[in-house]
Design a protein around this motif. Structure first.
Motif, short mmCIF file in Angstrom:
data_model
loop_
_atom_site.label_atom_id
_atom_site.label_comp_id
_atom_site.label_asym_id
_atom_site.label_seq_id
_atom_site.Cartn_x
_atom_site.Cartn_y
_atom_site.Cartn_z
N LEU A 1 -18.19 0.03 -17.19
CA LEU A 1 -17.77 -0.91 -16.15
C LEU A 1 -16.62 -0.29 -15.36
CD1 LEU A 1 -18.09 -3.66 -14.84
CD2 LEU A 1 -16.46 -4.57 -16.50
N GLU A 2 -16.89 0.01 -14.09
CA GLU A 2 -15.91 0.67 -13.24
C GLU A 2 -16.28 0.42 -11.79
OE1 GLU A 2 -14.10 5.20 -12.95
OE2 GLU A 2 -15.46 4.69 -14.60
N VAL A 3 -15.29 0.40 -10.91
CA VAL A 3 -15.51 0.19 -9.49
C VAL A 3 -14.87 1.34 -8.72
CG1 VAL A 3 -15.16 -1.37 -7.54
CG2 VAL A 3 -15.48 -2.31 -9.83
N GLY A 4 -15.63 1.92 -7.78
CA GLY A 4 -15.10 2.98 -6.93
C GLY A 4 -15.33 2.62 -5.48
N SER A 5 -14.48 3.14 -4.60
CA SER A 5 -14.62 2.86 -3.18
C SER A 5 -14.51 4.16 -2.40
CB SER A 5 -13.56 1.85 -2.73
OG SER A 5 -13.89 1.33 -1.46
N TRP A 6 -15.33 4.25 -1.35
CA TRP A 6 -15.48 5.48 -0.58
C TRP A 6 -15.60 5.14 0.90
CZ3 TRP A 6 -15.56 9.69 -3.87
CH2 TRP A 6 -15.76 9.38 -5.22
N ARG A 7 -15.15 6.06 1.76
CA ARG A 7 -15.36 5.92 3.21
C ARG A 7 -16.33 6.99 3.66
NH1 ARG A 7 -10.99 3.20 6.65
NH2 ARG A 7 -10.21 1.77 5.07
N ARG B 1 -13.11 9.65 -0.93
CA ARG B 1 -12.59 8.64 -1.86
C ARG B 1 -11.50 7.83 -1.17
NH1 ARG B 1 -13.59 7.62 -7.57
NH2 ARG B 1 -12.32 5.78 -7.87
N GLU B 2 -11.48 6.53 -1.40
CA GLU B 2 -10.40 5.71 -0.88
C GLU B 2 -9.79 4.90 -2.01
OE1 GLU B 2 -11.65 2.97 2.19
OE2 GLU B 2 -13.10 2.01 0.91
N ARG B 3 -8.55 4.50 -1.82
CA ARG B 3 -7.86 3.68 -2.83
C ARG B 3 -8.40 2.26 -2.75
NH1 ARG B 3 -1.90 2.95 -2.41
NH2 ARG B 3 -2.35 1.48 -4.05
N LEU B 4 -8.68 1.68 -3.90
CA LEU B 4 -9.09 0.30 -4.00
C LEU B 4 -7.87 -0.49 -4.45
CD1 LEU B 4 -11.33 -1.85 -3.96
CD2 LEU B 4 -11.79 -1.24 -6.34
N VAL B 5 -7.47 -1.45 -3.62
CA VAL B 5 -6.30 -2.27 -3.91
C VAL B 5 -6.77 -3.70 -4.12
CG1 VAL B 5 -4.08 -3.09 -3.03
CG2 VAL B 5 -4.86 -0.78 -2.47
N LEU B 6 -6.48 -4.26 -5.29
CA LEU B 6 -6.85 -5.66 -5.55
C LEU B 6 -5.74 -6.56 -5.07
CD1 LEU B 6 -8.50 -5.33 -9.05
CD2 LEU B 6 -9.61 -5.50 -6.82
N ASP B 7 -6.13 -7.64 -4.42
CA ASP B 7 -5.16 -8.57 -3.81
C ASP B 7 -5.31 -9.93 -4.47
OD1 ASP B 7 -3.32 -9.59 -2.03
OD2 ASP B 7 -4.80 -9.88 -0.45
N SER C 1 -1.83 13.60 4.30
CA SER C 1 -1.96 12.19 4.66
C SER C 1 -2.40 11.40 3.44
CB SER C 1 -2.96 12.02 5.80
OG SER C 1 -4.24 12.35 5.37
N SER C 2 -2.12 10.11 3.47
CA SER C 2 -2.52 9.22 2.40
C SER C 2 -4.02 8.93 2.53
CB SER C 2 -1.77 7.89 2.50
OG SER C 2 -0.39 8.12 2.40
N PRO C 3 -4.67 8.67 1.39
CA PRO C 3 -6.09 8.31 1.50
C PRO C 3 -6.23 6.92 2.11
CG PRO C 3 -5.33 8.06 -0.76
CD PRO C 3 -4.21 8.67 0.02
N PRO C 4 -7.39 6.64 2.69
CA PRO C 4 -7.61 5.28 3.22
C PRO C 4 -7.60 4.28 2.06
CG PRO C 4 -9.65 6.53 3.23
CD PRO C 4 -8.58 7.48 2.83
N GLU C 5 -7.42 3.01 2.40
CA GLU C 5 -7.39 1.95 1.39
C GLU C 5 -8.36 0.83 1.75
OE1 GLU C 5 -2.75 2.15 -0.11
OE2 GLU C 5 -3.40 0.45 1.08
N LEU C 6 -8.92 0.24 0.72
CA LEU C 6 -9.73 -0.96 0.86
C LEU C 6 -9.07 -2.04 0.01
CD1 LEU C 6 -12.30 -2.32 1.97
CD2 LEU C 6 -13.41 -1.70 -0.19
N VAL C 7 -8.63 -3.10 0.66
CA VAL C 7 -7.99 -4.21 -0.03
C VAL C 7 -9.04 -5.28 -0.27
CG1 VAL C 7 -6.15 -5.93 0.04
CG2 VAL C 7 -5.79 -3.68 1.10
#
Length: 147
Positions: free
Chosen positions: A123-129, A141-147, A3-9
């Protein structure tokens, strides 16, 4: 089949405001809450619409963050009044990596919500569920998507 990892937009403007707050707040950690559209599915895509800065009231704010429970409740009510769901939380690690610490894991209490962590060096940003399975929990770990 994997499955794909979750995403945070996250809108770029919101990410930039959080980075600015993290720089201004150092050497202490900054923190806040994300409002928007929450998707708890294993490969879900949550979307941040707004961020609600909170004061860090931890006893040792250089290495911990804590949102006052009453202030947190007020922020939850504010975002719900705006028709938003609780998407997750953010905080900074002024001198640490953009991944959850042992303290972050011990204090995580919102299953399937996002925890965005800003590191200032480098300087780095990470996102997690935060995922709970039975009596145990872990960050995924989740994908961080910039919008």
């Amino acid at each position: 089949m994997t499955s794909s990892p979750p995403e945070l937009v996250v809108p770029t403007a919101i990410r930039d405001r959080i980075l600015e707050r993290a720089r201004e707040g150092q050497p202490e950690e900054i923190c806040g809450i994300f409002g928007g559209e929450y998707d708890p599915a294993p490969d879900g895509r949550s979307r941040v619409r707004s961020q609600y800065p909170a004061e860090n009231v931890a006893e040792t704010p250089r290495t911990r963050y804590r949102i006052d429970p009453e202030a947190q409740l007020e922020l939850f009510e504010e975002l719900e009044d705006r028709g938003e769901e609780i998407v997750g939380f953010y905080h900074s690690h002024p001198r640490g990596p953009p991944r959850p610490s042992a303290t972050d894991e011990a204090q995580a209490t919102w299953p399937d919500r996002s925890y965005l962590i800003v590191s200032l060096e480098p300087l780095e940003v990470g996102s997690w569920r935060w995922r709970e399975r039975g009596n145990e929990g872990r960050f995924e770990r989740e994908r961080l998507v910039l919008d």
